[in-house]
Design an enzyme around this catalytic site. Structure first.
Site, PDB file in Angstrom:
ATOM      1  CE  LYS A 212       2.138  17.124   6.552  1.00 50.51           C
ATOM      2  NZ  LYS A 212       3.328  16.414   6.968  1.00 50.51           N
ATOM      3  CD  GLU A 218      -8.452   6.240   2.260  1.00 51.32           C
ATOM      4  OE1 GLU A 218      -7.958   7.314   1.858  1.00 51.32           O
ATOM      5  OE2 GLU A 218      -7.848   5.155   2.235  1.00 51.32           O
ATOM      6  N   GLY A 274       2.108  13.437   9.734  1.00 48.14           N
ATOM      7  CA  GLY A 274       0.729  13.052  10.078  1.00 48.14           C
ATOM      8  C   GLY A 274       0.666  12.225  11.356  1.00 48.14           C
ATOM      9  NE  ARG A 275       5.458   8.077  10.528  1.00 46.59           N
ATOM     10  CZ  ARG A 275       5.651   8.456   9.279  1.00 46.59           C
ATOM     11  NH1 ARG A 275       4.606   8.727   8.513  1.00 46.59           N
ATOM     12  NH2 ARG A 275       6.856   8.563   8.770  1.00 46.59           N
ATOM     13  CD  GLU A 360       2.217   6.302   7.619  1.00 48.03           C
ATOM     14  OE1 GLU A 360       1.273   5.774   6.999  1.00 48.03           O
ATOM     15  OE2 GLU A 360       2.122   7.442   8.124  1.00 48.03           O
ATOM     16  CG  HIS A 391      -9.455 -14.305  29.194  1.00 52.26           C
ATOM     17  ND1 HIS A 391      -9.592 -15.381  30.037  1.00 52.26           N
ATOM     18  CD2 HIS A 391      -9.159 -13.241  29.974  1.00 52.26           C
ATOM     19  CE1 HIS A 391      -9.412 -14.979  31.278  1.00 52.26           C
ATOM     20  NE2 HIS A 391      -9.140 -13.682  31.273  1.00 52.26           N
ATOM     21  CE  LYS A 511      -2.012   7.417   0.406  1.00 48.67           C
ATOM     22  NZ  LYS A 511      -1.459   8.680   0.879  1.00 48.67           N
TER      23      LYS A 511
END
Ligand code: F6P
Length: 547
Positions: A212, A218, A274-275, A360, A391, A511
């Site tokens: 965005k 990253e 973004g999410r 978030e 399990h 950040k």
């Protein structure tokens, strides 16, 4: 300015106080009691909408609890605030932005204005460009720099620019073009890029740089590595970039600066969080995998749930009920976590996706007014597909010290019908929910002939809250409906908690500190200007980083 005041206004509302009193009055009523008291409880506490069936009867509440929760939602102005969201009012007040992910799936003839401009034509212009591009890639008419067909698509992005695309790709694999390979690189850990590209040919590989902001550490690091990898494999000719890189972003300047032709950029807007962006151009990899028609079906599913949320009375409104039941479990039962347990292996990344969507959005400690919240907000969201989780961690869900509310998600028809796999799979959903609700008393265990010393170990308290969400099958439409269900659940809870579900300032500090530390890791002088722990860690790493 520090946060000086703690806001208790939610707790002061008569509707909240009524719920608190109701909780105290019913504290000792178990799910066994509640089911015994109402033979129709299963159907009374279920709802259906947008083709999803939602059974919330195995929660520690009754119809009167639901009415009281609805009173609370009304008192908090849920309907009015939802209307503001749908119509483009800038409810993301800390960023002065509208919140319009619902516009991303609105039909062409809808009108939704932001700052006096209808955004829907822009949405469809991008969707049309995405479809034309997807057709070219999928048909092979778009070729790479050396004339070879694009067979591999690598999405580079992180957070909302990764989790939605990877989740949707996994979920909709049966609808994807199996002659193509899709990979998702997110982590700045170089292993991620190396492993995801090691068997790919640069001549046949397209990178989608999804960000965005187009500034994320990253993604930009991986994008530069991808560029080097591509050019090294294509003879170093810079013009190759145009054939092997496209971008999805709101930042045209950043995209141009990176060297991607802005003709090869698919845009979106600051009113898409973004999410909340997997159905925007961020879904380009999804469209390349499943094709434009299936992508449109996914958007139709989202839209169906939007319409349901916007127009259905609260007592039958699935996202509202899911949100209210969750709020009851969080704020009155005191549950700190929620497990989302899809019984479909293709939803293997769904819980990870929801972690960002919910935590978030609603992992906030400050109200819209800037005071500290005097109540708990978002619980921890986690989970894995069943039956695998059974399990691994279900032991704790059955016999741990605190209840963990679970959302079981299941489908009547599998994508791959093989023998009796589906019946075995889904029987486990029903059995787990039943076991968690009703447990097994000491007397029942004893009647099985279990030795006295083992009775406490083999007894199950039960009385543990669960939801079951069931629908026909996992297809693009269903996925859209499911994601929108949770988006609006988040909205419902965020509205009652009085927080901004659409900013994420909490991710910033780490950040900024990392940016400062990066150059320190390779500097020659000993690092001394952090606390003693951080200095020690940095200096130890520096001493060993070159082996
Ligand atoms: O760091 C959090 C975050 O800002 C998320 O909200 C977002 O989805 C992610 O980073 C990626 O951001 P971008 O798409 O701008 O690269």
């Amino acid at each position: 300015m520090t946060i000086e005041t703690t806001d208790h206004s939610l707790l002061e509302r008569p509707e909240w106080k009524a719920l608190a009193a109701h909780f105290e009055d019913n504290r000792n009523r178990t799910l066994r009691d509640l089911f015994a008291a109402d033979p129709d409880r299963g159907s009374t506490l279920s709802a259906e909408g947008a083709e999803l069936f939602f059974d919330f009867s195995k929660n520690r509440l009754d119809s009167s609890t639901i009415s009281m929760l609805i009173d609370l939602a009304n008192a908090c102005g849920l309907k009015e605030r939802a209307e503001k969201m749908f119509t483009g009012v800038k409810i993301n007040i800390t960023e002065d932005r509208a919140v319009l992910h619902t516009a991303l799936r609105a039909p062409r003839d809808t009108v939704v204005e932001v700052d006096g401009e209808n955004v829907i034509p822009h949405v469809h212009e991008v969707l049309d460009r995405m479809a034309a591009f997807a057709d070219k890639i999928r048909s092979g008419s778009w070729t790479g720099h050396t004339g070879k067909r694009i067979k591999n698509v690598v999405n580079i992005g992180i957070g909302g620019s990764d989790l939605g695309p990877v989740m949707a790709y996994e979920a909709l694999k049966p609808f994807s073009d199996r002659s193509m390979t899709f990979r998702f690189v997110s982590n700045v850990d170089g292993n991620d890029f190396a492993e995801k590209t090691r068997d790919l040919s640069p001549e046949e590989t397209l990178f989608i740089i999804s960000s965005k902001t187009f500034t994320t550490l990253e993604t930009m690091t991986n994008a530069h590595t991808a560029r080097d990898w591509s050019l090294a494999g294509l003879g170093g000719d810079e013009s190759a970039v145009a054939k092997h890189f496209v971008a999805v972003s709101t930042n045209a300047e950043g995209v141009g600066g990176f060297g991607i032709d802005t003709h090869n950029m698919f845009g979106f807007w600051d009113w898409v969080g973004g999410r909340y962006s997997m159905d925007s151009a961020i879904g380009l990899s999804t469209m390349l995998a499943i094709g434009p028609d299936h992508f449109q079906e996914m958007l139709d599913g989202f839209h169906e749930m939007d319409v349901h949320f916007r127009s259905t009375p609260l007592e039958e409104n699935l996202p509202v009920l899911l949100g209210l039941v969750g709020l009851w479990n969080r704020n009155f039962l005191g549950c700190d976590t929620v497990a989302v347990l899809p019984y479909d292996n293709e939803l293997c990344r769904f819980s990870a996706y929801l972690q960002q969507l919910e935590m978030e959005s609603n992992g906030k400690h400050v109200t819209l007014g800037g005071d500290r919240v005097g109540w708990d907000t978002c619980p921890v969201i986690w989970g894995e597909p069943g039956t695998n989780g059974q399990h691994a961690f279900y032991q704790m869900i059955h016999q741990g010290t605190k209840p963990v509310p679970c959302d079981f998600i299941c489908f009547c028809q599998p994508a791959n019908p093989i023998g009796d796999h589906q019946d075995k799979l889904v029987s486990n959903v029903f059995a787990q929910a039943e076991a968690l609700a009703f447990g097994k008393t000491e007397a029942e265990v004893k009647a099985e002939g279990v030795a006295d010393a083992l009775l406490p170990h083999k007894e199950f308290d039960g009385n543990r809250p669960t939801n079951v969400i069931m629908t026909q099958k996992l297809d693009p439409k269903t996925l859209g409906r499911l994601v929108a269900l949770y988006e609006h659940k988040v909205f419902t809870q965020g509205t009652i908690w009085g927080i901004n579900s659409f900013d994420q300032w909490g991710v910033e500090l780490g950040k900024v500190l990392a940016k400062k530390i990066i150059p320190e890791l390779s500097q020659s002088e000993t690092v001394t200007d952090h606390d003693s722990s951080t200095n020690q860690l940095i200096n130890r790493y520096r001493a060993h980083r070159l082996g």
